[in-house]
Scaffold this motif. Structure first.
Motif, PDB file in Angstrom:
ATOM      1  N   PRO A 101      42.830  35.353  42.525  1.00 14.65           N
ATOM      2  CA  PRO A 101      44.030  35.538  41.703  1.00 14.65           C
ATOM      3  C   PRO A 101      43.731  35.429  40.203  1.00 14.65           C
ATOM      4  O   PRO A 101      44.367  36.116  39.397  1.00 14.65           O
ATOM      5  CB  PRO A 101      44.956  34.424  42.179  1.00 14.65           C
ATOM      6  N   TRP A 102      42.797  34.572  39.846  1.00 14.64           N
ATOM      7  CA  TRP A 102      42.401  34.470  38.442  1.00 14.64           C
ATOM      8  C   TRP A 102      41.546  35.684  38.100  1.00 14.64           C
ATOM      9  O   TRP A 102      40.618  36.040  38.814  1.00 14.64           O
ATOM     10  CB  TRP A 102      41.621  33.181  38.215  1.00 14.64           C
ATOM     11  N   ASP A 103      41.849  36.325  36.991  1.00 13.07           N
ATOM     12  CA  ASP A 103      41.159  37.552  36.582  1.00 13.07           C
ATOM     13  C   ASP A 103      40.827  37.453  35.101  1.00 13.07           C
ATOM     14  O   ASP A 103      41.683  37.637  34.227  1.00 13.07           O
ATOM     15  CB  ASP A 103      42.053  38.767  36.846  1.00 13.07           C
ATOM     16  N   PHE A 121      23.895  39.886  38.398  1.00 16.13           N
ATOM     17  CA  PHE A 121      22.952  40.519  37.465  1.00 16.13           C
ATOM     18  C   PHE A 121      22.927  39.800  36.124  1.00 16.13           C
ATOM     19  O   PHE A 121      22.009  39.998  35.323  1.00 16.13           O
ATOM     20  CB  PHE A 121      23.319  41.987  37.295  1.00 16.13           C
ATOM     21  N   GLU A 122      23.948  38.964  35.865  1.00 16.83           N
ATOM     22  CA  GLU A 122      23.979  38.154  34.638  1.00 16.83           C
ATOM     23  C   GLU A 122      23.314  36.794  34.846  1.00 16.83           C
ATOM     24  O   GLU A 122      23.181  36.025  33.884  1.00 16.83           O
ATOM     25  CB  GLU A 122      25.422  37.929  34.199  1.00 16.83           C
ATOM     26  N   ASP A 123      22.940  36.474  36.092  1.00 14.06           N
ATOM     27  CA  ASP A 123      22.344  35.179  36.426  1.00 14.06           C
ATOM     28  C   ASP A 123      23.297  34.038  36.074  1.00 14.06           C
ATOM     29  O   ASP A 123      22.885  33.004  35.534  1.00 14.06           O
ATOM     30  CB  ASP A 123      20.997  35.007  35.725  1.00 14.06           C
ATOM     31  N   LYS A 124      24.573  34.227  36.395  1.00 16.45           N
ATOM     32  CA  LYS A 124      25.601  33.218  36.138  1.00 16.45           C
ATOM     33  C   LYS A 124      26.234  32.795  37.458  1.00 16.45           C
ATOM     34  O   LYS A 124      25.995  33.390  38.508  1.00 16.45           O
ATOM     35  CB  LYS A 124      26.685  33.766  35.210  1.00 16.45           C
ATOM     36  N   GLU A 125      27.087  31.787  37.392  1.00 19.32           N
ATOM     37  CA  GLU A 125      27.900  31.384  38.533  1.00 19.32           C
ATOM     38  C   GLU A 125      29.323  31.918  38.411  1.00 19.32           C
ATOM     39  O   GLU A 125      29.914  32.331  39.394  1.00 19.32           O
ATOM     40  CB  GLU A 125      27.934  29.863  38.668  1.00 19.32           C
ATOM     41  N   TRP A 126      29.886  31.904  37.212  1.00 21.88           N
ATOM     42  CA  TRP A 126      31.211  32.460  36.978  1.00 21.88           C
ATOM     43  C   TRP A 126      31.095  33.491  35.858  1.00 21.88           C
ATOM     44  O   TRP A 126      30.730  33.166  34.733  1.00 21.88           O
ATOM     45  CB  TRP A 126      32.209  31.370  36.554  1.00 21.88           C
ATOM     46  N   GLY A 127      31.399  34.746  36.181  1.00 22.04           N
ATOM     47  CA  GLY A 127      31.394  35.783  35.167  1.00 22.04           C
ATOM     48  C   GLY A 127      32.572  35.626  34.209  1.00 22.04           C
ATOM     49  O   GLY A 127      33.664  35.217  34.602  1.00 22.04           O
ATOM     50  N   TYR A 128      32.338  35.954  32.956  1.00 25.04           N
ATOM     51  CA  TYR A 128      33.363  35.801  31.912  1.00 25.04           C
ATOM     52  C   TYR A 128      34.386  36.940  31.941  1.00 25.04           C
ATOM     53  O   TYR A 128      35.476  36.818  31.395  1.00 25.04           O
ATOM     54  CB  TYR A 128      32.668  35.754  30.547  1.00 25.04           C
ATOM     55  N   GLY A 129      34.020  38.038  32.593  1.00 21.61           N
ATOM     56  CA  GLY A 129      34.928  39.180  32.664  1.00 21.61           C
ATOM     57  C   GLY A 129      34.590  40.279  31.687  1.00 21.61           C
ATOM     58  O   GLY A 129      35.339  41.260  31.573  1.00 21.61           O
ATOM     59  N   ASP A 130      33.474  40.134  30.979  1.00 18.07           N
ATOM     60  CA  ASP A 130      33.123  41.125  29.957  1.00 18.07           C
ATOM     61  C   ASP A 130      31.854  41.899  30.290  1.00 18.07           C
ATOM     62  O   ASP A 130      31.350  42.668  29.467  1.00 18.07           O
ATOM     63  CB  ASP A 130      32.958  40.444  28.596  1.00 18.07           C
ATOM     64  N   ALA A 131      31.317  41.733  31.500  1.00 16.08           N
ATOM     65  CA  ALA A 131      30.086  42.445  31.858  1.00 16.08           C
ATOM     66  C   ALA A 131      30.351  43.942  31.955  1.00 16.08           C
ATOM     67  O   ALA A 131      31.376  44.384  32.488  1.00 16.08           O
ATOM     68  CB  ALA A 131      29.552  41.923  33.186  1.00 16.08           C
ATOM     69  N   HIS A 187      36.299  35.775  40.000  1.00 14.92           N
ATOM     70  CA  HIS A 187      37.063  35.458  38.793  1.00 14.92           C
ATOM     71  C   HIS A 187      36.780  36.412  37.635  1.00 14.92           C
ATOM     72  O   HIS A 187      37.593  36.520  36.706  1.00 14.92           O
ATOM     73  CB  HIS A 187      36.778  34.019  38.342  1.00 14.92           C
ATOM     74  N   ASP A 188      35.623  37.088  37.665  1.00 19.78           N
ATOM     75  CA  ASP A 188      35.308  38.023  36.580  1.00 19.78           C
ATOM     76  C   ASP A 188      36.185  39.265  36.613  1.00 19.78           C
ATOM     77  O   ASP A 188      36.194  40.052  35.655  1.00 19.78           O
ATOM     78  CB  ASP A 188      33.831  38.416  36.620  1.00 19.78           C
ATOM     79  N   GLY A 189      36.921  39.467  37.709  1.00 21.71           N
ATOM     80  CA  GLY A 189      37.871  40.575  37.783  1.00 21.71           C
ATOM     81  C   GLY A 189      37.295  41.888  38.269  1.00 21.71           C
ATOM     82  O   GLY A 189      38.043  42.862  38.454  1.00 21.71           O
ATOM     83  N   PHE A 190      35.989  41.958  38.491  1.00 22.50           N
ATOM     84  CA  PHE A 190      35.361  43.215  38.915  1.00 22.50           C
ATOM     85  C   PHE A 190      35.651  43.461  40.390  1.00 22.50           C
ATOM     86  O   PHE A 190      35.348  42.615  41.249  1.00 22.50           O
ATOM     87  CB  PHE A 190      33.858  43.154  38.674  1.00 22.50           C
ATOM     88  N   CYS A 191      36.216  44.610  40.706  1.00 27.56           N
ATOM     89  CA  CYS A 191      36.611  44.940  42.076  1.00 27.56           C
ATOM     90  C   CYS A 191      35.518  45.749  42.758  1.00 27.56           C
ATOM     91  O   CYS A 191      35.050  46.759  42.206  1.00 27.56           O
ATOM     92  CB  CYS A 191      37.921  45.726  42.079  1.00 27.56           C
ATOM     93  N   LEU A 192      35.133  45.321  43.958  1.00 29.69           N
ATOM     94  CA  LEU A 192      34.068  45.985  44.700  1.00 29.69           C
ATOM     95  C   LEU A 192      34.560  47.180  45.506  1.00 29.69           C
ATOM     96  O   LEU A 192      33.820  47.726  46.308  1.00 29.69           O
ATOM     97  CB  LEU A 192      33.384  44.996  45.639  1.00 29.69           C
ATOM     98  N   TRP A 193      35.794  47.574  45.286  1.00 32.20           N
ATOM     99  CA  TRP A 193      36.318  48.781  45.915  1.00 32.20           C
ATOM    100  C   TRP A 193      36.966  49.647  44.830  1.00 32.20           C
ATOM    101  O   TRP A 193      37.354  49.137  43.776  1.00 32.20           O
ATOM    102  CB  TRP A 193      37.300  48.415  47.026  1.00 32.20           C
ATOM    103  N   PRO A 194      37.114  50.937  45.065  1.00 33.32           N
ATOM    104  CA  PRO A 194      37.688  51.819  44.037  1.00 33.32           C
ATOM    105  C   PRO A 194      39.211  51.670  43.959  1.00 33.32           C
ATOM    106  O   PRO A 194      39.970  52.566  44.345  1.00 33.32           O
ATOM    107  CB  PRO A 194      37.262  53.209  44.508  1.00 33.32           C
ATOM    108  N   THR A 195      39.641  50.540  43.437  1.00 37.98           N
ATOM    109  CA  THR A 195      41.056  50.236  43.366  1.00 37.98           C
ATOM    110  C   THR A 195      41.778  51.120  42.355  1.00 37.98           C
ATOM    111  O   THR A 195      41.175  51.597  41.376  1.00 37.98           O
ATOM    112  CB  THR A 195      41.262  48.758  42.995  1.00 37.98           C
ATOM    113  N   LYS A 196      43.059  51.294  42.569  1.00 37.09           N
ATOM    114  CA  LYS A 196      43.911  52.027  41.631  1.00 37.09           C
ATOM    115  C   LYS A 196      44.555  51.098  40.613  1.00 37.09           C
ATOM    116  O   LYS A 196      45.268  51.560  39.719  1.00 37.09           O
ATOM    117  CB  LYS A 196      44.993  52.780  42.399  1.00 37.09           C
ATOM    118  N   THR A 197      44.298  49.786  40.741  1.00 33.32           N
ATOM    119  CA  THR A 197      44.997  48.814  39.909  1.00 33.32           C
ATOM    120  C   THR A 197      44.300  48.520  38.587  1.00 33.32           C
ATOM    121  O   THR A 197      44.914  47.981  37.668  1.00 33.32           O
ATOM    122  CB  THR A 197      45.154  47.484  40.669  1.00 33.32           C
ATOM    123  N   THR A 198      43.008  48.835  38.474  1.00 36.98           N
ATOM    124  CA  THR A 198      42.251  48.546  37.253  1.00 36.98           C
ATOM    125  C   THR A 198      41.032  49.444  37.181  1.00 36.98           C
ATOM    126  O   THR A 198      40.469  49.829  38.210  1.00 36.98           O
ATOM    127  CB  THR A 198      41.817  47.058  37.218  1.00 36.98           C
TER     128      THR A 198
END
Length: 718
Positions: free
Chosen positions: A169-171, A77-87, A121-132
């Motif tokens: 692994p990179w987040d 949705f950001e039209d990027k290849e690697w998300g920065y992690g702040d979306a 790499h953007d760290g967004f998890c596509l499942w309802p994880t308990k870790t973040t």
């Protein structure tokens, strides 16, 4: 596509562990030498295993051959290849997500599995994880109750497709990344995925290891020691414990290695064995720090069985970009990748990119279906099945030649121990037309063949039409031409031990009269090739249209003066599109500064890049060797999918002495060059004589990329 170890139901596809002895021949079976043989084989023992051997999980992976990896995160949705992690998680809001549409489209293309990018790499998890908290439950998707990993997993099971996960692994979002606190979070995410979404056929890892990111608001660069930070030995123990049948993929294996490029092909010589090390060869390799330069070929007699995966995206990028809708790979291009990956004993992992709806674009769907249709039409009939097959040096009745034609990889023909260069002959009562030969070794006994050749019976004698090296899990030889003959011969020319052949196939690809590829090297040698097999390529060098009476291309020819070469494929169904290339003087005798020889070597696949640390403008000075009247220049950018540093603005000067340049003879911009990276032909306002040409790149298409690339730089004299 022919022959399999086993085709299981979805529930069985990642079932309990099996041993090599479970790979057995038909009827009553008795284990011998780690393999299993039918009762008659007692008198003729199986060949002894050679070198590193595949595990049961790896044999199942070899059977998969083709799978897809799906990238769909806020990055889309950001039209990027690697998300920065702040979306903002709220940006992740597909309007009509349809997991089944994605899975069914992949299956229609002949693919047998899906790797879900559960976290990029953007760290967004596509499942309802308990870790973040940075996960799908914080998005509007399914009113905060969604689980995209679950939907993809269930769609795979329903449609008989294998399922796997990739958790980066990179987040770039996690505040603890780079500290000793993060590893526990990453390992917990793997445990959740393996436990809740298994069984999985792969655990997928790449080599992205830190850099700039959001990191909980710090917005900084964080670097890690990739040799130790992720504690891969213990991290992968989690995989072995919770997903024992999953093949671990990374730069170094443990079970499947990265092929070393993202262009989707292995080298023509491709060994399944590999000895991974760090990049400098001084320590144990890890993802992101490995001997990638050795990966496209592998290591003959390597320490481990670690076959290659060839990953490439259906589009130029891994994520969906509307601007790339006209650059989706065609079915013909995908088929070529199939021959250069699966057909070289590796696997093809094709990137799929759902759009903002959460579905594959219609163009992508059509291309996948087109590939599936081509595969089915090509490999649906094994022409060898109607032939009489004979062999020299056969081992005995327990390993008959008919095993090579039974569409079963568990059975095989074998030569006697002392026969390491046997010959196999396939003969028909009437001439058969073909262009593909397929060979499989019985890889449960190791990769044994070092060299082979294929002969065709023509005019009362054998004619060699192909020489090859490695075979392994599969070698598909796609000949440049179709042959009609009453018999063909496979000669094993080099093997250290007795030979095994599990499957032997002969096929006729549907005729595809695509436009030929015309190239000329710096010395003026012209080559013409076809991306698909053809009956004939006809060409002209005077600019006229090729006809059925034009010269047939058989070998490279010389063209050391300006001219236009046109070529066209001819076949039983007529002729295809014409390819036309206008050549000027070749670059033999030229020289260029900035170590930019790749820019004048006549090969568009080799590209000069300026240093990444440099800034615009970037200048190249070309020495033509003698004074020449120039009417213009040609410029070809890097045309690969993952190009960068594309030049937009330019200025050009001409000089007799390389010192006095005067005013520019041309300046401007290359319109639409980023989206259409084709050769640019620019005429000067007036012709000018000179020995030197200076090209200056004044502006990039992307202001963030301060470097420049040049695939070919030429001149126009006619």
């Amino acid at each position: 596509m022919f022959g399999s170890y086993e085709h299981t139901t979805p529930a069985e596809s990642s079932g309990g562990p099996t041993s090599h002895s479970s790979l057995r021949m038909k009827k009553l079976l008795i284990p011998v030498l780690g393999m299993a043989l039918s009762l008659p084989a007692i008198a003729q023992q199986a060949p002894k295993p050679y070198g590193a051997l595949p595990s049961a999980r790896q044999l199942k992976w070899h059977d998969t051959e083709m799978y897809c990896i799906v990238h769909f995160t806020p990055t889309t949705f950001e039209d990027k290849e690697w998300g920065y992690g702040d979306a903002d998680p709220k940006t992740f809001n597909p309007s009509n997500f349809d997991a089944e549409q994605i899975i069914r489209s992949a299956k229609a293309g002949g693919f047998r599995g899906i790797v879900c990018v559960a976290k990029h790499h953007d760290g967004f998890c596509l499942w309802p994880t308990k870790t973040t908290d940075y996960n799908i439950s914080k998005s509007p998707f399914r009113n905060g109750k969604g689980d995209m990993v679950r939907e993809l997993e269930q769609a795979c099971r329903k449609n008989g497709m294998k399922f796997a996960v990739y958790c980066s692994p990179w987040d770039r979002n996690n505040k603890d990344y780079g500290t000793d606190k993060y590893l526990a979070t990453y390992q917990a995410q793997l445990r959740e995925l393996y436990t809740n979404y298994g069984p999985v056929f792969m655990s997928w890892h790449d080599g992205a290891n830190g850099g700039d990111g959001y990191y909980g608001g710090a917005r900084e660069t964080r670097k890690i020691n990739n040799l130790v930070y992720y504690d891969w030995d213990n991290t992968w123990k989690i995989t072995r414990e919770l997903a024992p049948d999953a093949c671990i993929f990374s730069d170094v294996g443990l079970d499947v290695r990265w092929v070393g490029n993202e262009r989707g092909f292995a080298n023509e010589t491709s060994w399944a064995t590999f000895t991974p090390t760090s990049a400098d060869g001084k320590s144990k390799g890890v993802p992101g720090n490995a001997n990638d330069k050795d990966a496209p070929t592998g290591t003959r007699n390597g320490k481990y069985w670690i076959p290659a995966e060839c990953d490439v995206s259906l589009r130029p990028g891994w994520f969906y970009h509307e601007s790339q809708n006209n650059r989706v790979k065609t079915p013909q291009q995908l088929l070529d990748l199939y021959f250069k990956s699966v057909g070289r004993g590796a696997a093809l992992d094709l990137g799929l990119s759902p759009d903002k709806r959460g579905q594959l674009h219609d163009i992508d769907v059509a291309s996948l279906k087109g590939l599936g249709d081509l595969l089915r039409k090509t490999f649906g009939t094994n022409i060898a099945a109607t032939a009489q097959v004979s062999a020299t040096g056969s081992r005995g009745k327990a390993f008959p030649v008919k095993n090579m034609l039974d569409n079963d990889r568990k059975t095989y023909w074998a030569s006697q121990d002392e026969v390491t260069t046997p010959e196999l002959t396939i003969a028909w009562k009437k001439p058969a037309t073909f262009n593909i030969v397929g060979i499989r070794e019985a890889i449960a006994l190791g990769q044994r063949i070092d060299g082979f050749a294929i002969d065709v019976w023509q005019d009362g004698q054998w004619k060699e039409v192909h020489k090859g090296t490695s075979v392994g899990a599969l070698r598909l030889v796609r000949l440049p031409n179709y042959y009609s003959t009453e018999k063909i011969r496979l000669r094993i020319t080099d093997s250290p031990v007795a030979v095994t052949v599990a499957e032997l196939g002969v096929y006729a690809e549907p005729e595809q009269l695509v436009a030929p590829v015309i190239r000329r090297d710096k010395d003026g040698q012209v080559t013409i090739s076809s991306p698909a097999s053809v009956h004939a390529i006809r060409y002209t060098i005077d600019g006229s249209e090729p006809t059925a009476s034009s010269a047939v291309y058989t070998k490279p020819f010389e063209l050391k003066h300006p001219g236009t070469v046109k070529a066209k494929a001819f076949g039983a169904s007529g002729s295809g599109a014409t390819e036309s290339v206008q050549f000027d003087i070749p670059s033999a005798g030229w020289s260029i500064d900035q170590n930019a020889a790749k820019a004048i070597d006549g090969d568009p696949q080799t590209v000069w890049y300026s240093p990444r640390s440099g800034k615009y403008p970037h200048t190249l000075t070309l020495n033509l060797g003698q004074s020449t009247t120039l009417k213009g220049f040609t410029f070809l950018p890097d045309g690969s999918d993952h190009r960068s540093g594309t030049v937009y603005g330019y200025q050009v000067w001409v000089s007799e002495d390389g010192q006095n340049w005067g005013d520019p003879v041309a300046e401007g911009r290359f319109d639409n060059i980023q989206n259409s990276p084709i050769e640019q032909r620019v005429l000067f306002r007036t012709p000018k004589a000179g020995k030197y040409l200076r090209f200056t790149a004044t502006e990039p298409t992307d202001s963030k990329q301060t470097w420049a690339n040049v695939a070919e730089l030429g001149v126009i004299t006619k």
